[in-house]
Design a protein around this motif. Structure first.
Motif, mmCIF file in Angstrom:
data_model
loop_
_atom_site.group_PDB
_atom_site.id
_atom_site.type_symbol
_atom_site.label_atom_id
_atom_site.label_comp_id
_atom_site.label_asym_id
_atom_site.label_seq_id
_atom_site.Cartn_x
_atom_site.Cartn_y
_atom_site.Cartn_z
ATOM 1 N N ARG A 29 0.837 -1.205 0.000
ATOM 2 C CA ARG A 29 0.000 0.000 0.000
ATOM 3 C C ARG A 29 0.869 1.250 0.000
ATOM 4 N N SER A 30 1.875 1.224 -0.829
ATOM 5 C CA SER A 30 2.849 2.314 -0.899
ATOM 6 C C SER A 30 2.786 2.993 -2.267
ATOM 7 N N HIS A 31 2.265 4.210 -2.285
ATOM 8 C CA HIS A 31 2.188 5.018 -3.513
ATOM 9 C C HIS A 31 1.494 4.266 -4.647
ATOM 10 N N VAL A 32 0.423 3.553 -4.313
ATOM 11 C CA VAL A 32 -0.253 2.689 -5.288
ATOM 12 C C VAL A 32 -0.849 3.511 -6.434
ATOM 13 N N ALA A 33 -1.509 4.617 -6.133
ATOM 14 C CA ALA A 33 -2.110 5.443 -7.191
ATOM 15 C C ALA A 33 -1.040 5.960 -8.152
ATOM 16 N N LEU A 34 0.102 6.337 -7.612
ATOM 17 C CA LEU A 34 1.208 6.819 -8.448
ATOM 18 C C LEU A 34 1.713 5.705 -9.365
ATOM 19 N N VAL A 35 1.873 4.515 -8.816
ATOM 20 C CA VAL A 35 2.358 3.374 -9.600
ATOM 21 C C VAL A 35 1.374 3.038 -10.714
ATOM 22 N N ILE A 36 0.093 2.981 -10.383
ATOM 23 C CA ILE A 36 -0.932 2.691 -11.387
ATOM 24 C C ILE A 36 -0.894 3.754 -12.482
ATOM 25 N N ALA A 37 -0.832 5.023 -12.082
ATOM 26 C CA ALA A 37 -0.828 6.124 -13.064
ATOM 27 C C ALA A 37 0.396 6.061 -13.969
ATOM 28 N N VAL A 38 1.574 5.838 -13.388
ATOM 29 C CA VAL A 38 2.803 5.783 -14.188
ATOM 30 C C VAL A 38 2.735 4.655 -15.207
ATOM 31 N N ALA A 92 8.229 -9.152 7.451
ATOM 32 C CA ALA A 92 6.781 -9.279 7.402
ATOM 33 C C ALA A 92 6.180 -7.933 7.045
ATOM 34 N N LEU A 93 4.906 -7.932 6.649
ATOM 35 C CA LEU A 93 4.245 -6.701 6.230
ATOM 36 C C LEU A 93 4.262 -5.666 7.348
ATOM 37 N N GLY A 94 4.122 -6.093 8.565
ATOM 38 C CA GLY A 94 4.131 -5.164 9.690
ATOM 39 C C GLY A 94 5.445 -4.427 9.854
ATOM 40 N N GLN A 95 6.522 -4.970 9.312
ATOM 41 C CA GLN A 95 7.834 -4.329 9.404
ATOM 42 C C GLN A 95 8.030 -3.266 8.333
ATOM 43 N N LEU A 96 7.080 -3.155 7.416
ATOM 44 C CA LEU A 96 7.208 -2.203 6.317
ATOM 45 C C LEU A 96 6.438 -0.937 6.651
ATOM 46 N N GLY A 97 6.815 -0.303 7.710
ATOM 47 C CA GLY A 97 6.135 0.914 8.131
ATOM 48 C C GLY A 97 6.525 2.109 7.294
ATOM 49 N N PRO A 98 5.973 3.294 7.615
ATOM 50 C CA PRO A 98 6.261 4.490 6.845
ATOM 51 C C PRO A 98 7.738 4.843 6.806
ATOM 52 N N ALA A 99 8.460 4.531 7.867
ATOM 53 C CA ALA A 99 9.887 4.864 7.894
ATOM 54 C C ALA A 99 10.667 4.041 6.880
ATOM 55 N N ARG A 100 10.166 2.857 6.539
ATOM 56 C CA ARG A 100 10.871 1.972 5.611
ATOM 57 C C ARG A 100 10.369 2.124 4.177
ATOM 58 N N ALA A 101 9.239 2.828 3.995
ATOM 59 C CA ALA A 101 8.667 2.958 2.662
ATOM 60 C C ALA A 101 9.533 3.856 1.794
ATOM 61 N N ALA A 102 9.571 3.547 0.519
ATOM 62 C CA ALA A 102 10.338 4.353 -0.432
ATOM 63 C C ALA A 102 9.623 5.682 -0.664
ATOM 64 N N SER A 103 10.395 6.698 -1.004
ATOM 65 C CA SER A 103 9.805 8.003 -1.289
ATOM 66 C C SER A 103 9.025 7.935 -2.599
ATOM 67 N N TRP A 104 8.133 8.881 -2.799
ATOM 68 C CA TRP A 104 7.348 8.877 -4.030
ATOM 69 C C TRP A 104 8.243 9.098 -5.245
ATOM 70 N N MET A 105 9.333 9.825 -5.077
ATOM 71 C CA MET A 105 10.262 10.048 -6.185
ATOM 72 C C MET A 105 10.960 8.739 -6.578
ATOM 73 N N ALA A 106 11.351 7.960 -5.575
ATOM 74 C CA ALA A 106 12.005 6.674 -5.847
ATOM 75 C C ALA A 106 11.029 5.720 -6.529
ATOM 76 N N VAL A 107 9.786 5.701 -6.065
ATOM 77 C CA VAL A 107 8.763 4.841 -6.662
ATOM 78 C C VAL A 107 8.477 5.292 -8.090
ATOM 79 N N GLY A 109 10.527 6.890 -10.157
ATOM 80 C CA GLY A 109 11.685 6.523 -10.975
ATOM 81 C C GLY A 109 11.721 5.037 -11.285
ATOM 82 N N THR A 110 11.406 4.225 -10.297
ATOM 83 C CA THR A 110 11.411 2.775 -10.498
ATOM 84 C C THR A 110 10.307 2.359 -11.470
ATOM 85 N N THR A 115 9.048 0.448 -17.028
ATOM 86 C CA THR A 115 8.316 0.588 -18.283
ATOM 87 C C THR A 115 9.230 0.927 -19.448
ATOM 88 N N TRP A 116 9.992 1.995 -19.322
ATOM 89 C CA TRP A 116 10.713 2.557 -20.464
ATOM 90 C C TRP A 116 12.051 1.889 -20.740
#
Length: 196
Positions: A29-38, A92-107, A109-110, A115-116
């Motif tokens: 559940r990390s930047h899902v709308a951005l990933v879908i849009a990209v 585990a999923l519980g260990q992937l908190g906001p502090a560990r989530a990638a920034s929207w810029m990194a997501v 770029g990835t 794609t490209w």
């Protein structure tokens, strides 16, 4: 339009680097709308380029695809190595908190890189869909493109948003390890296939 929808789905619904990335982001559940849009917007641009006839240019400039092939292989190998490291460490999923989530810029770029930097996207989306669209005549090709675009939007939305229903499974460390191991295997295999 139905022909474009069916053709688009047949090409996009496959386990590949881009889909694995969308699935992982959706589960987290990390930047899902951005990933879908990209992913969807990139696909739409590529579909329109193919239908407009840019595929002919790509066929006549094989050097461009060669550069993309090697850059894509390097990117996939790097991402595969990261996935292998995550599988080795396990989390585990519980260990992937906001502090560990990638920034929207990194997501962002990835997502763009998946794609490209994928030479198959130029062969499948631009050349193949462009060729199929051309068989529908001057007006019909744009309806074909609309159907293929709808397939892309529907698929990435379903995959990104639907992945959250897998979250209970991914609360277990072993599930993440298996997913990351599969992602690593897919990425490394695709990287090797690109350069062989």
């Amino acid at each position: 339009m139905l022909s474009g929808l069916a053709s688009g789905l047949s090409l996009i619904v496959a386990i590949g680097a881009q889909n694995a990335f969308v699935l992982r982001q959706g589960i987290q559940r990390s930047h899902v709308a951005l990933v879908i849009a990209v992913c969807a917007v990139s696909d739409l641009v590529l579909i329109l380029l193919g239908v407009a006839g840019i595929g002919v240019v790509i066929e006549r400039a094989p050097g461009v695809l060669e550069v993309v092939r090697w850059a894509g292989a390097a990117f996939l190998a790097g991402y595969g190595a990261l996935a292998a490291w995550r599988a080795f460490r396990g989390q585990a999923l519980g260990q992937l908190g906001p502090a560990r989530a990638a920034s929207w810029m990194a997501v962002l770029g990835t997502g763009l890189a998946f794609t490209w930097l994928n030479p198959h996207v130029y062969l499948d989306t631009v050349l193949l869909l462009g060729s199929l669209a051309s068989t529908h005549g001057p007006d019909g090709r744009w309806w074909f493109a609309a159907g293929a675009g709808m397939a892309s939007i529907a698929w990435f939305t379903a995959l990104g948003l639907g992945a959250r229903f897998l979250a209970p499974v991914f609360r277990r460390r072993s599930a993440w390890r298996i997913l990351d191991a599969v992602i690593a295997a897919v990425m490394m295999t695709m990287a090797v296939l690109l350069v062989s």
